[in-house]
Design a protein around this motif. Structure first.
Motif: not given
Length: 414
Positions: A20, A60-61, A64, A88-89, A92-93, A117
């Motif tokens: 990542y 998020p980093k 995930i 959000e990201d 979602k993960a 989201e």
């Protein structure tokens, strides 16, 4: 050589952090060199039943790679990642991971700015997941746009027993949608919708859902402005409800008439054990109506009337009721010219409880510290005290936490 299967996800987590980081660095020279450093706490705890990482700024980093690592993890049953700004990201993960992971039973993803989201991803996850029992998703800016998706999830999901949607942005329309899901749900025990904006029509809709729901044991609607309109509906539909034991409708703009109606309901309801109507302008007549209902109800154990002052006559009635019945009434003291007696402090209550059970104070802290971290959060303190049988109001818990939290980091070290 034989391939060793990693059922903790540690190796995958380290590899994903690097991958990542590489992909991010290629896309943006401004991020060059920052990378994603594997969190040592996670590497130490991915093989244990609980991961508790509050207020760590994962973002998020960081979320995930953790989510992908947990896809094949068979050890972790509790994932607590509150206040990590995963957005959000990251949300979602985590939600996609829970569509596959069959081992995690409790998730706290509160205060993470997951937005619409992220909320939609979690509603979709609940349609497929069959192992999650507890979901805390409070304080995430979830709005009416997501209410229908959550309602559909509540209708379909058959395993979730605890759902916290408090401190979000649901309004009347959102509450109406959610109520449809509550009515058709057959497994939920605890629902927290406090600190939203469901108002009168939303309160009526949720009250109507209690006519059909047969599993809900605890419902928190505090700080929603349901007004007398919502109170009337609750008084009507709680008359025949036989499962709801705890109801909190504190600070809802309920007046004297609404309280009197609820008191009449209490007289015939045979399920409620905890009823809180604190910080409402119900006056002496409203309090009297509640007390009249309580006198005919042998099931009630706790009545919350905090921040509501009463006349000497009503105060004496409360004292008399507590003497003849096994019931506790928390109130704001006597109004008028006479000052209320000095209340017992939360620490004095705790000391008395410890002595009564012949414990030491450290014994009860060790008992409440489920994850054996050496400190207690406010949630652990609240849930733990309820399990031991010591009842305190929200205000008393805040005062106790403030007294015991010497360095003001929202934790009690012992």
């Amino acid at each position: 050589p034989a391939v060793i299967y990693d059922n903790t996800g540690c190796d995958e987590y380290v590899k994903l952090c690097k991958q990542y980081a590489d992909s991010v660095n290629l896309q943006s020279s401004s991020l060059n060199g920052l990378g994603v450093t594997p969190v040592s706490y996670l590497l130490r705890h991915l093989h244990e039943p609980a991961i508790i990482m509050k207020h760590h700024g994962l973002g998020p980093k960081g979320a995930i790679p953790l989510a992908y690592a947990l896809l094949n993890n068979t050890k972790v049953e509790r994932l607590i990642v509150a206040d990590n700004y995963i957005k959000e990201d990251g949300a979602k993960a985590v939600a996609e991971m829970l569509q596959e992971n069959m081992y995690i039973r409790e998730l706290n993803i509160s205060d993470n700015f997951i937005g619409s989201e992220g909320a939609h991803a979690f509603a979709k996850m609940l349609l497929l997941n069959t192992t999650l029992r507890t979901l805390n998703i409070k304080g995430n800016h979830i709005t009416d746009r997501n209410a229908a998706a959550f309602a559909g999830a509540l209708k379909a999901n058959t395993t979730l027993s605890y759902l916290d949607l408090s401190h979000n942005e649901f309004g009347e329309l959102g509450a109406i949608s959610l109520a449809n899901g509550i009515a058709d749900n057959g497994n939920l025990d605890v629902m927290d919708l406090s600190w939203n904006s469901i108002r009168g029509r939303g309160g009526v809709a949720v009250a109507k859902s209690l006519r059909l729901n047969t599993t809900l044991v605890s419902l928190n609607l505090a700080w929603n402005g349901i007004s007398d309109v919502g109170a009337f509906a609750l008084a009507k539909f709680l008359r025949k409800n036989t499962t709801l034991q705890r109801l909190d409708i504190s600070n809802n703009r309920i007046g004297e008439i609404g309280a009197i109606k609820l008191g009449k309901c209490l007289a015939v309801n045979n399920a409620l054990t905890h009823f809180k109507i604190s910080t409402n302008p119900i006056g002496n007549k409203g309090v009297e109506g509640i007390l009249n209902g309580a006198k005919s109800n042998d099931m009630l154990k706790i009545i919350g009337l905090e921040e509501i002052t009463v006349s000497r006559k009503i105060h004496d009635e409360m004292e008399e009721l507590m003497e003849v019945r096994n019931i506790k009434i928390f109130h704001g003291g006597k109004g008028g010219y006479q000052k209320p007696m000095k209340p017992v402090t939360p620490m004095e209550l705790l000391d008395e409880f410890v002595k009564l059970n012949r414990w030491r104070l450290i014994d009860i802290f060790i008992r409440l510290d489920k994850d054996k971290s050496g400190d207690l959060s406010k949630d652990e303190l609240k849930c733990g005290l309820e399990e031991t049988g010591l009842e305190m109001s929200s205000k008393q818990l805040d005062l106790l936490m403030d007294y015991l939290d010497k360095n003001k980091d929202n934790k009690i070290q012992y």
